[in-house]
Design a protein around this motif. Structure first.
Motif, mmCIF file in Angstrom:
data_model
loop_
_atom_site.group_PDB
_atom_site.id
_atom_site.type_symbol
_atom_site.label_atom_id
_atom_site.label_comp_id
_atom_site.label_asym_id
_atom_site.label_seq_id
_atom_site.Cartn_x
_atom_site.Cartn_y
_atom_site.Cartn_z
ATOM 1 N N ARG A 157 -12.706 -15.912 57.530
ATOM 2 C CA ARG A 157 -14.034 -15.867 58.133
ATOM 3 C C ARG A 157 -15.025 -15.313 57.106
ATOM 4 O O ARG A 157 -14.695 -14.406 56.336
ATOM 5 C CB ARG A 157 -14.019 -14.979 59.374
ATOM 6 N N GLY A 158 -16.246 -15.863 57.106
ATOM 7 C CA GLY A 158 -17.270 -15.326 56.225
ATOM 8 C C GLY A 158 -18.012 -16.423 55.495
ATOM 9 O O GLY A 158 -18.082 -17.570 55.950
ATOM 10 N N SER A 159 -18.579 -16.059 54.339
ATOM 11 C CA SER A 159 -19.407 -17.013 53.614
ATOM 12 C C SER A 159 -19.261 -16.840 52.115
ATOM 13 O O SER A 159 -18.880 -15.783 51.617
ATOM 14 C CB SER A 159 -20.883 -16.843 54.007
ATOM 15 N N VAL A 160 -19.574 -17.931 51.406
ATOM 16 C CA VAL A 160 -19.662 -17.948 49.950
ATOM 17 C C VAL A 160 -21.046 -18.473 49.611
ATOM 18 O O VAL A 160 -21.358 -19.631 49.885
ATOM 19 C CB VAL A 160 -18.560 -18.831 49.331
ATOM 20 N N SER A 161 -21.901 -17.614 49.046
ATOM 21 C CA SER A 161 -23.272 -18.003 48.709
ATOM 22 C C SER A 161 -23.339 -18.404 47.246
ATOM 23 O O SER A 161 -22.718 -17.768 46.393
ATOM 24 C CB SER A 161 -24.235 -16.838 48.972
ATOM 25 N N TYR A 162 -24.107 -19.438 46.959
ATOM 26 C CA TYR A 162 -24.198 -19.913 45.579
ATOM 27 C C TYR A 162 -25.611 -19.708 45.040
ATOM 28 O O TYR A 162 -26.592 -19.713 45.774
ATOM 29 C CB TYR A 162 -23.789 -21.379 45.466
ATOM 30 N N GLN A 163 -25.683 -19.500 43.724
ATOM 31 C CA GLN A 163 -26.928 -19.190 43.047
ATOM 32 C C GLN A 163 -27.092 -20.130 41.855
ATOM 33 O O GLN A 163 -26.122 -20.727 41.392
ATOM 34 C CB GLN A 163 -26.928 -17.725 42.600
ATOM 35 N N PRO A 164 -28.321 -20.236 41.312
ATOM 36 C CA PRO A 164 -28.551 -21.154 40.195
ATOM 37 C C PRO A 164 -27.670 -20.873 38.983
ATOM 38 O O PRO A 164 -27.354 -21.780 38.219
ATOM 39 C CB PRO A 164 -30.038 -20.932 39.867
ATOM 40 N N SER A 165 -27.299 -19.613 38.781
ATOM 41 C CA SER A 165 -26.489 -19.250 37.617
ATOM 42 C C SER A 165 -25.006 -19.570 37.810
ATOM 43 O O SER A 165 -24.168 -19.143 37.016
ATOM 44 C CB SER A 165 -26.648 -17.764 37.318
ATOM 45 N N VAL A 166 -24.680 -20.327 38.852
ATOM 46 C CA VAL A 166 -23.296 -20.721 39.166
ATOM 47 C C VAL A 166 -22.422 -19.486 39.368
ATOM 48 O O VAL A 166 -21.270 -19.439 38.957
ATOM 49 C CB VAL A 166 -22.703 -21.636 38.066
ATOM 50 N N ILE A 167 -23.018 -18.478 39.975
ATOM 51 C CA ILE A 167 -22.259 -17.308 40.411
ATOM 52 C C ILE A 167 -22.202 -17.367 41.937
ATOM 53 O O ILE A 167 -23.217 -17.574 42.595
ATOM 54 C CB ILE A 167 -22.928 -15.998 39.955
ATOM 55 N N PHE A 168 -21.027 -17.172 42.484
ATOM 56 C CA PHE A 168 -20.858 -17.228 43.926
ATOM 57 C C PHE A 168 -20.716 -15.812 44.474
ATOM 58 O O PHE A 168 -19.890 -15.037 43.991
ATOM 59 C CB PHE A 168 -19.636 -18.069 44.295
ATOM 60 N N ALA A 169 -21.514 -15.474 45.476
ATOM 61 C CA ALA A 169 -21.409 -14.187 46.146
ATOM 62 C C ALA A 169 -20.410 -14.319 47.294
ATOM 63 O O ALA A 169 -20.528 -15.225 48.131
ATOM 64 C CB ALA A 169 -22.778 -13.754 46.667
ATOM 65 N N LEU A 170 -19.442 -13.420 47.344
ATOM 66 C CA LEU A 170 -18.346 -13.524 48.295
ATOM 67 C C LEU A 170 -18.504 -12.513 49.427
ATOM 68 O O LEU A 170 -18.785 -11.334 49.187
ATOM 69 C CB LEU A 170 -17.013 -13.280 47.578
ATOM 70 N N ASP A 171 -18.296 -12.975 50.638
ATOM 71 C CA ASP A 171 -18.307 -12.108 51.811
ATOM 72 C C ASP A 171 -17.307 -12.680 52.808
ATOM 73 O O ASP A 171 -17.665 -13.385 53.750
ATOM 74 C CB ASP A 171 -19.710 -12.036 52.417
ATOM 75 N N LEU A 172 -16.039 -12.389 52.576
ATOM 76 C CA LEU A 172 -14.964 -13.030 53.327
ATOM 77 C C LEU A 172 -13.995 -11.997 53.899
ATOM 78 O O LEU A 172 -13.745 -10.954 53.288
ATOM 79 C CB LEU A 172 -14.182 -13.987 52.421
#
Length: 276
Positions: free
Chosen positions: A180-195
């Protein structure tokens, strides 16, 4: 893939290249009864066109018993700010059609994938929206020889994030693992994890030496995990317990046999403990 003809079908179409300085062009290609690695994908049609300095227009359609989708939109090429406006409409995708493409990693794959995805904006920072639905699916990774079953789950795309709202996987005994949760993506191709992940007596490995000579066994696990941070520097908090009578064998390669004679210690620290 050895002993398989990768691609088969009857193709016909036309390509018109204009000699104008603006580089305008138009293409049309049709393939009847496309077969990819012995899986029939049906009839495929591809259209590409561009006029003067306008965006390139693309339309792709595949219609068959196992695969049915359309992909259309526009792409504008620019040295500093390329953009895209695309829409995928996936009416049906039998996962068995994809299994030959991943045959080295997955020995069995079945089920159906449907959904729609829209991609708009700058190519290096697109906005993705929509969702994919997985129905009555199962797969067997070759490395662990365990069947993972997915009954009816959704992967959502919105607000520059991929969201899993209680994604459930079951083993053949009906025991569950959830994510459960989310993976957010940014222009710098870094993914923020909240799982967050959890499992209860879940079968993760059921293989023999013949299946995987490097590691094998009969392993069930119960765990709770929290995954945060970024794709470059993730932080994982894990509470893991092996199931009763679990057996696991890991074979150290001959080239690394020196590791068998190494000695050392691991110090575990309770960061919640109070100092005297």
């Amino acid at each position: 893939v050895e002993k398989l003809t990768p691609l088969d079908g009857v193709a016909n179409g036309n390509v018109m290249l204009y000699s104008k300085a603006d580089g305008s062009f138009a293409t049309n290609l049709k393939v009847s009864d496309l077969t990819l690695l012995e899986q029939n994908w049906g009839n495929v049609e591809v259209n590409l066109a561009q006029e003067r300095v306008q965006p390139m227009r693309f339309d792709v359609a595949c219609e068959g018993a196992s695969v049915n989708f359309t992909l259309n939109g526009e792409y504008m090429s620019d040295s500093t700010n390329s953009s895209i406006d695309a829409a995928l409409r996936l009416k049906a995708l039998n996962l068995a059609a994809l299994q030959p493409l991943a045959s080295a990693a997955v020995t069995s794959m079945e089920g159906n994938l449907t959904g729609s995805i829209d991609v708009t904006g700058r190519l290096n920072d697109p906005t993705i929206s929509g969702g994919l639905q997985i129905e009555r699916a199962s797969l067997v990774p070759a490395a662990v020889n365990t069947r993972f079953n997915i009954e009816n789950e959704t992967i959502s795309f919105a607000n520059k994030a991929i969201t899993l709202d209680g994604f459930i996987v079951k083993d053949d005994a009906g025991q569950t693992a959830s994510l459960r949760g989310s993976v957010s993506y940014q222009p710098s191709v870094i993914f923020a994890l909240d799982l967050s992940a959890a499992a209860d007596d879940f079968q993760v490995i059921k293989s023999t030496e013949e299946d995987n000579a490097q590691f094998y066994g009969d392993v069930r696990v119960t765990y709770q995990a929290r995954i945060t941070g970024t794709s470059r520097q993730p932080t994982v908090a894990l509470n893991l317990k092996l199931g009763e009578n679990s057996v696991f064998t890991f074979v150290i390669p001959e080239s690394e046999k020196g590791l068998q004679e190494q000695r050392g210690g691991v110090k575990f620290v309770d960061r919640d403990a109070h100092e005297d």
